[in-house]
Design a protein around this motif. Structure first.
Motif, short mmCIF file in Angstrom:
data_model
loop_
_atom_site.label_atom_id
_atom_site.label_comp_id
_atom_site.label_asym_id
_atom_site.label_seq_id
_atom_site.Cartn_x
_atom_site.Cartn_y
_atom_site.Cartn_z
N UNK A 1 0.90 -1.03 -0.15
CA UNK A 1 -0.03 0.11 -0.16
C UNK A 1 0.73 1.22 -0.08
N UNK A 2 0.72 2.03 -1.02
CA UNK A 2 1.65 3.34 -1.08
C UNK A 2 0.80 4.54 -0.33
N UNK A 3 0.66 4.19 1.17
CA UNK A 3 0.26 5.20 1.69
C UNK A 3 1.55 6.00 2.39
N UNK B 1 5.08 -7.55 0.50
CA UNK B 1 6.11 -6.72 0.14
C UNK B 1 6.81 -7.60 -0.87
N UNK B 2 7.54 -7.02 -2.02
CA UNK B 2 8.57 -7.61 -2.71
C UNK B 2 9.92 -7.07 -2.25
N UNK C 1 12.66 1.17 -1.31
CA UNK C 1 12.55 1.03 0.11
C UNK C 1 11.50 1.55 0.97
N UNK C 2 10.66 2.57 0.41
CA UNK C 2 9.67 3.24 1.02
C UNK C 2 8.49 2.44 1.22
N UNK C 3 8.33 1.30 0.57
CA UNK C 3 7.33 0.43 0.57
C UNK C 3 7.25 -0.35 1.97
N UNK D 1 7.64 -4.68 -7.22
CA UNK D 1 6.35 -3.98 -6.66
C UNK D 1 5.22 -4.57 -7.67
N UNK D 2 5.60 -5.08 -8.99
CA UNK D 2 4.59 -5.67 -9.61
C UNK D 2 4.50 -7.33 -9.58
#
Length: 257
Positions: free
Chosen positions: A112-114, A204-205, A210-212, A236-237
């Motif tokens: 989730x890219x919050x 996560x991958x 790194x932010x994820x 990410x994919x």
């Protein structure tokens, strides 16, 4: 505005909603469903401006895309459901769960890219990654940077209808990023994440930005019932590149509910 809704049939007693990433479509969940062998009955909308849906035209009340997507997906829920989200779609799922925790049976969230959940320094760095392209009105350059960072699936076209739609989507990404960096949907409000009683799986991958991982750590610290998993050699994919591992983790979370 016509919203295309994809249906991947499965167990009618286990309805689920799939919420895709920016610049993707509901078709993202087809590989997952091939591995889940009918464990859930999944419906996945194409967000406006994506897949087979109409282009994004802000409604008369001038709501943003994230709010529109949240309202649309929430409107599909008529009993507690399993939500599966990727990237932007995962933040939509979180927003629904914070607003109506009783409507959620389980949450399976891929990166989730919050961005607001990350540190101020990481948030700022993410903003600056695209800011210079926006200032120069260089949407093709921004596309190359963005899709390179987050995992482009093949060459990026620069001419024709597909390229034009990618540029329009890139402008949508800029707007939604602003909202996610400031938490315009108030997902991180006090007591919000803590009120989600359903089991949550954060995936996560290993090779993702790194932010994820920073976001996942911050969210996990506040969620009452949460599991975390990192898929080796994935980015990410990962729903497309590692569908079997994605399905195994999803099934694990479904069974916990």
């Amino acid at each position: 505005m016509n919203i295309n809704l994809r249906h991947f049939p499965g167990d009618p007693d286990r309805p689920a909603i799939g919420l895709h990433c920016m610049m993707g479509s509901g078709g993202l969940f087809e590989p997952l469903m091939q591995h889940l062998d009918g464990a859930i009955d999944l419906r996945a909308p194409d967000f406006p401006g994506h897949g087979r849906s109409d282009d994004w035209v802000p409604p008369a009340d001038d709501i943003d895309l994230h709010t529109f997507a949240t309202r649309y997906a929430a409107g599909m829920i008529d009993r507690p459901m399993d939500l599966i989200g990727h990237s932007f779609g995962a933040t939509v799922a979180l927003r629904i769960a914070v607003g109506a925790p009783d409507a959620i049976r389980s949450l399976t969230l891929v990166e989730p890219v919050l961005f607001a959940a990350a540190s101020r320094e990481s948030n700022r760095a993410e903003y600056e990654r695209l800011a210079s392209f926006e200032a120069a009105d260089d949407w093709d350059g921004m596309l190359q940077q963005f899709l390179g960072d987050w995992g482009a699936a093949g060459p990026i076209p620069t001419e024709g209808a597909k390229a034009d739609r990618l540029r329009r989507q890139m402008k949508m990404v800029v707007d939604t990023n602003d909202g996610l960096m400031s938490d315009r949907g108030n997902i991180l409000r006090e007591g919000g994440l803590e009120g989600i009683n359903a089991p949550v799986m954060l995936i996560s991958g290993q090779d993702s930005p790194p932010i994820v991982h920073e976001i996942a750590e911050a969210l996990a610290a506040r969620l009452p019932d949460v599991g975390r998993a990192t898929i080796p050699d994935a980015g990410h994919m990962l729903p497309l590149s590692h569908p079997k591992q994605f399905a195994e983790l999803t099934l694990m979370n479904l069974e916990r509910a």
